[in-house]
Design an enzyme around this catalytic site. Structure first.
Site, mmCIF file in Angstrom:
data_model
loop_
_atom_site.group_PDB
_atom_site.id
_atom_site.type_symbol
_atom_site.label_atom_id
_atom_site.label_comp_id
_atom_site.label_asym_id
_atom_site.label_seq_id
_atom_site.Cartn_x
_atom_site.Cartn_y
_atom_site.Cartn_z
ATOM 1 N N CYS A 48 27.987 8.302 30.443
ATOM 2 C CA CYS A 48 26.873 8.114 29.510
ATOM 3 C C CYS A 48 26.475 6.640 29.411
ATOM 4 O O CYS A 48 25.286 6.307 29.312
ATOM 5 C CB CYS A 48 27.242 8.632 28.126
ATOM 6 S SG CYS A 48 27.566 10.407 28.081
ATOM 7 N N ARG A 60 23.550 17.021 29.824
ATOM 8 C CA ARG A 60 22.626 15.938 30.162
ATOM 9 C C ARG A 60 21.234 16.530 30.442
ATOM 10 O O ARG A 60 20.868 16.762 31.583
ATOM 11 C CB ARG A 60 23.147 15.162 31.368
ATOM 12 C CG ARG A 60 24.528 14.579 31.151
ATOM 13 C CD ARG A 60 25.032 13.780 32.340
ATOM 14 N NE ARG A 60 26.445 13.501 32.191
ATOM 15 C CZ ARG A 60 26.961 12.558 31.398
ATOM 16 N NH1 ARG A 60 26.148 11.780 30.694
ATOM 17 N NH2 ARG A 60 28.263 12.384 31.313
#
Length: 220
Positions: free
Chosen positions: A55, A132
């Site tokens: 991330c 995601r």
């Protein structure tokens, strides 16, 4: 009744739908989505958690290429199921360690409201972290493209920007994009829909005709 409620919770927005509205707290203050960036495109993307390695690389990618999104009249909007305090701590941690500043709002979706609304929670992947997801939303708040990635695979920033530019170019010129299209490449003109249009296409020397139904032109 229970089945209906579960269906609503597990529903996922689709291409062509109006983006579901919501209120949220972000790292740049409170927003109401229907009023947010009203004259811009929006790229809204979720990440599983703050202070995690993949991330961090992704958010840094969005941050370092923010000027390219700005040039395409596009507002970035991040999200994870973390508190705004965690978001702020992470933003500052990355800035101190790498010099990269996440200068765009990040939704603090601690109650998972937005994640559920947009189908970012996918139980077979995780019940407590958003996958995601990337939503491309035009200025009319219509969803135009959706990308999903699993927790362990980072996104491709070049593809996100390419897809955004393809959508905007298609809207402006009423054309379609061939495989691997990128800015400067030829585009596909719509195929004929009547015999008159077919005959006109056959006589048209201003386009590159692979066949009567497949023709390209350069926008430059």
């Amino acid at each position: 009744m229970e089945l209906k409620e579960n269906t609503i919770v597990n529903s996922m927005p689709r291409i062509g739908d109006l983006a579901p509205d919501f209120d949220a707290v972000t790292t740049q203050g409170k927003i109401k989505f229907s009023d947010f960036a009203s004259d811009k495109w929006i790229v809204m993307f979720s990440h599983p958690a703050d202070f995690t390695p993949v991330c961090t690389t992704e958010m840094s990618g969005f941050a370092t290429r923010k000027a390219e999104f700005d040039a395409l009249n596009t507002q970035l909007l991040g999200l994870s199921i973390d508190s705004v305090h965690a978001h702020l701590g992470w933003v500052q941690n990355v800035r101190e360690n790498t010099g990269v500043y996440f200068d765009f709002p990040i939704i603090a979706d601690i109650d998972m409201k937005v994640s559920k609304l947009y189908g970012m929670l996918q139980p077979n992947e995780s019940e407590t972290a958003a996958v995601r997801a990337v939503f491309f939303i035009d200025p009319s708040k219509k969803i135009r493209l959706i990308m999903y990635y699993p927790l362990n695979v980072g996104r491709n920033m070049n593809e996100i920007l390419r897809a955004l530019e393809a959508l905007q170019t298609s809207d402006e010129y009423k054309v379609a994009m061939p495989l691997d299209w990128k800015k400067g490449d030829s585009v596909i003109v719509p195929p004929p829909k009547t015999l008159d249009e077919l005959n006109a296409r056959l006589a048209d020397n201003s386009v590159e005709k692979i066949d009567w139904y497949l023709a390209k032109k350069n926008l430059n």
